[in-house]
Every structure is written in structure tokens, then in C-alpha cells.
Design a protein around this motif. Sequence first.
Motif, short mmCIF file in Angstrom:
data_model
loop_
_atom_site.label_atom_id
_atom_site.label_comp_id
_atom_site.label_asym_id
_atom_site.label_seq_id
_atom_site.Cartn_x
_atom_site.Cartn_y
_atom_site.Cartn_z
N UNK A 128 0.87 -1.17 0.00
CA UNK A 128 0.00 0.00 0.00
C UNK A 128 0.91 1.22 0.00
N UNK A 129 0.70 2.10 -0.99
CA UNK A 129 1.56 3.28 -1.09
C UNK A 129 0.71 4.53 -1.18
N UNK A 130 1.28 5.63 -0.73
CA UNK A 130 0.65 6.95 -0.88
C UNK A 130 1.63 7.84 -1.64
N UNK A 131 1.10 8.51 -2.66
CA UNK A 131 1.95 9.40 -3.45
C UNK A 131 1.33 10.79 -3.49
N UNK A 132 2.19 11.75 -3.67
CA UNK A 132 1.73 13.13 -3.79
C UNK A 132 1.47 13.44 -5.26
N UNK A 133 0.34 14.07 -5.53
CA UNK A 133 -0.02 14.43 -6.90
C UNK A 133 -0.26 15.93 -6.97
N UNK A 134 -0.24 16.44 -8.18
CA UNK A 134 -0.47 17.86 -8.41
C UNK A 134 -1.93 18.17 -8.16
N UNK A 135 -2.20 19.08 -7.31
CA UNK A 135 -3.58 19.44 -6.97
C UNK A 135 -4.24 20.37 -7.96
N UNK A 136 -3.62 20.63 -9.10
CA UNK A 136 -4.23 21.49 -10.10
C UNK A 136 -4.42 22.91 -9.62
N UNK A 137 -3.44 23.41 -8.89
CA UNK A 137 -3.52 24.78 -8.41
C UNK A 137 -4.13 24.92 -7.05
N UNK A 138 -4.62 23.83 -6.47
CA UNK A 138 -5.25 23.88 -5.16
C UNK A 138 -4.33 23.33 -4.08
N UNK A 139 -3.06 23.10 -4.43
CA UNK A 139 -2.13 22.55 -3.45
C UNK A 139 -1.93 21.07 -3.66
N UNK A 140 -1.05 20.48 -2.85
CA UNK A 140 -0.73 19.06 -2.99
C UNK A 140 -1.92 18.19 -2.62
N UNK A 141 -2.08 17.10 -3.35
CA UNK A 141 -3.08 16.10 -3.05
C UNK A 141 -2.38 14.74 -2.96
N UNK A 142 -3.06 13.79 -2.33
CA UNK A 142 -2.46 12.49 -2.12
C UNK A 142 -3.38 11.40 -2.69
N UNK A 143 -2.77 10.37 -3.27
CA UNK A 143 -3.50 9.24 -3.82
C UNK A 143 -2.91 7.96 -3.25
N UNK A 144 -3.79 7.07 -2.81
CA UNK A 144 -3.36 5.78 -2.29
C UNK A 144 -3.56 4.69 -3.35
N UNK A 145 -2.60 3.77 -3.43
CA UNK A 145 -2.66 2.65 -4.36
C UNK A 145 -2.34 1.38 -3.60
N UNK A 146 -3.17 0.35 -3.78
CA UNK A 146 -2.94 -0.96 -3.17
C UNK A 146 -2.84 -2.00 -4.28
N UNK A 147 -1.83 -2.81 -4.23
CA UNK A 147 -1.66 -3.87 -5.23
C UNK A 147 -0.32 -4.55 -5.06
N UNK A 148 0.07 -5.31 -6.05
CA UNK A 148 1.35 -6.02 -6.02
C UNK A 148 2.42 -5.13 -6.64
N UNK A 149 3.53 -4.98 -5.92
CA UNK A 149 4.68 -4.23 -6.44
C UNK A 149 5.36 -5.11 -7.49
#
Length: 342
Positions: free
Chosen positions: A23-44
Motif C-alpha cells: 500500500x503506497x501513498x503518493x503526492x499528486x499535483x492538486x491542479x492549483x489547489x495545493x498538494x493532493x495524495x492518492x493511495x494505491x494498493x496492489x502487487x509491487x
Amino acid sequence: MEFTIGGRLEVRITPADVGKRVSVRRQTDGGGTGAEFTDVVGVLTSWDNGVLSVTRKSGQSVHIVESSLVAGKVVPAAPARRRGPAASFGELASVTARAWQPVESEALGDWRLRAAGGFTRRANSALPLGDPGLPVGEALGRVRDWYEERGLPAYVQTATGAEGTQELLCAELERHGWRREVSAEVRIAALAPVGDLEADVRAVRLTREPDAAWLARYQRFSTPGPHVLRVLGSGPSVWFATVPGDTGDTEGPAADPDAPPAAIGRCVVDGRWAGFMAVEVAPEQRRRGLATTVMAALARRALDEGASAAWLQVEEDNEGARALYDGMGFAAHHRYHHYRSA
């Protein structure tokens, strides 16, 4: 999901964890609204040159730049199913393969190359249940050559989303230029509730072989030939269900042998398993419960033969069938995919 130790986000995975569920969390571009985070679960499935690849249970690969990681950890396998029969991926993969057998097959190590004149991907794809005895790249070359000799496109069937499935192989296929074309769910359920569905199964005729009327209703019967009948008739104990066509009687289907069938289905009984395939209803006969009637009749016959568990396959975009099977108690076990050589 919790990534913190002492209130701090931490990345607790390394390239040594390739092949594990994470399970990983990455920072994504918030499109001008600041940093956003997305979680991904799966097999590395890989970690090369600063980029991670994580394969979700759907088979989708997500590529993540290492510098965008803010947290990550190894997580246990998905929890065991809480309803329906217990089943491993290996058991189901073997059962489903026996229910839809090719006309010709050849071993490549533990892989099985299958061909049936191009009739369905399942009967014309490599089934990789184990080690091919060669490096994957070389094995895929052998697969391409084998299908080219038969004038067929080269496919490999894989699975994702359960313990022991083939996320790493999916990533290898993508790295070698193979592209996923079709995905479907393998669903399982207890068989007795399917047999107990409220339905007038007296309207259903069960036979050991498909007749001309059954084949006329079957949508995939566009390339008639002996290879089609070989595949349809394969399996330990095969049954075909037909609901005769309607002659205008509003009380239900009439037994007119010359009318196109109102509905059909196929079931293969294999030990404790009953597999359901080719359940089709004429467009003008839909919403009358005929698919339920076919399923119930086949399930009762399978119960008589000692089966106790049911499986079926449904493509992800078939919303009507998915809703029907939801109501019967079928739940997803894993997904399977067909990759085609570029």
C-alpha cells in the motif's frame, strides 16, 4: 489506511519487496489547489530507474515516480472470503480450463499452449500455470512462433486479484510489448442457493449435446465447424439447457421444437464445482426471468451429480449479467486477462 509511526509518514518498502502486496501513498499535483495524495494498493511488480509499478487487483498497472512517494508499506494478502466456497486460484484455474478445452494443446514447461481454430480466446491462448522452463522473454517468443504456425494471434491468459495470481507475469508481458485486450471476473458462489431459485424449470430441456436450435441462439457460433463442437462438448460432465421459443402464449414458453430457443445455457460439472457458461436469452424474451430459470435447472442437475460450489466468468462491461449474478450470491474471486502480442 495507516502509514505512520509516531505520527510520521514513512516509506517502508524497497526494491527488495517486488512481488509483495503493498500500500503506497503518493503526492499528486492538486491542479492549483495545493498538494493532493492518492493511495494505491496492489502487487509491487517492478522498481526500476526511480519508477515503481504497482498492479491493482483489476489488472491495471500504476506507475509511480519514486520521488512522489510519501508513504508505503507491505500489507498482508487480501482477507479470506467471508461467504461462498473456499477456493484457491490454482484450483479454480484448473477447473475453469477443464471446462473449456482446446482442440490442440502442447506443453511449454508448466505452461500450456492451446488452439481451437480461433474459436474464443480462452481456447486459443497460452495458460501459464507455473514455470515455462525458459526465461520469460524466450518463452514468449516460443508462444508467438507456435500461434504463428497455426495462423492465429498469440495470446497469454493471466490472472490478478487473489493470492497466488500473476501480477508479476502481467508486468513482464507489458515490458515485452504485449497489450491487454479483454478482462473478466471469475465469480464463485454456493451452488444450492442457485438451485433453490424460484423458477419453473419444467420449461427447460437438458441434453448432453447442443442441437441446431441451441447453436442458432449461441452468439459466438459465427464460425461453424467441428472445432466449435469439440470445445463446447469438452469437460468432465457437460450439460446444455434450452428453453423453447415462445409461440405467443403469454403464460410462458411453448414447446415448439422449430421455434428459435428463448434461452440457452451450458454447465460443466467437475467434482465439487459446477461452471456456468453461454447463458443467453433472446432479446425479445428478456426480463421474464429466463436466465434465472436456465441457471436453476442446470444447478439442480449439478447438485444431483454431487457438486456444491458454482463458478462463472463475466466480462467487466456486462452490467446486466453482473447484476443478475450479484442477486444469485456470486462474488468476485479474481480477474483474468488476455494479453496479445504486439
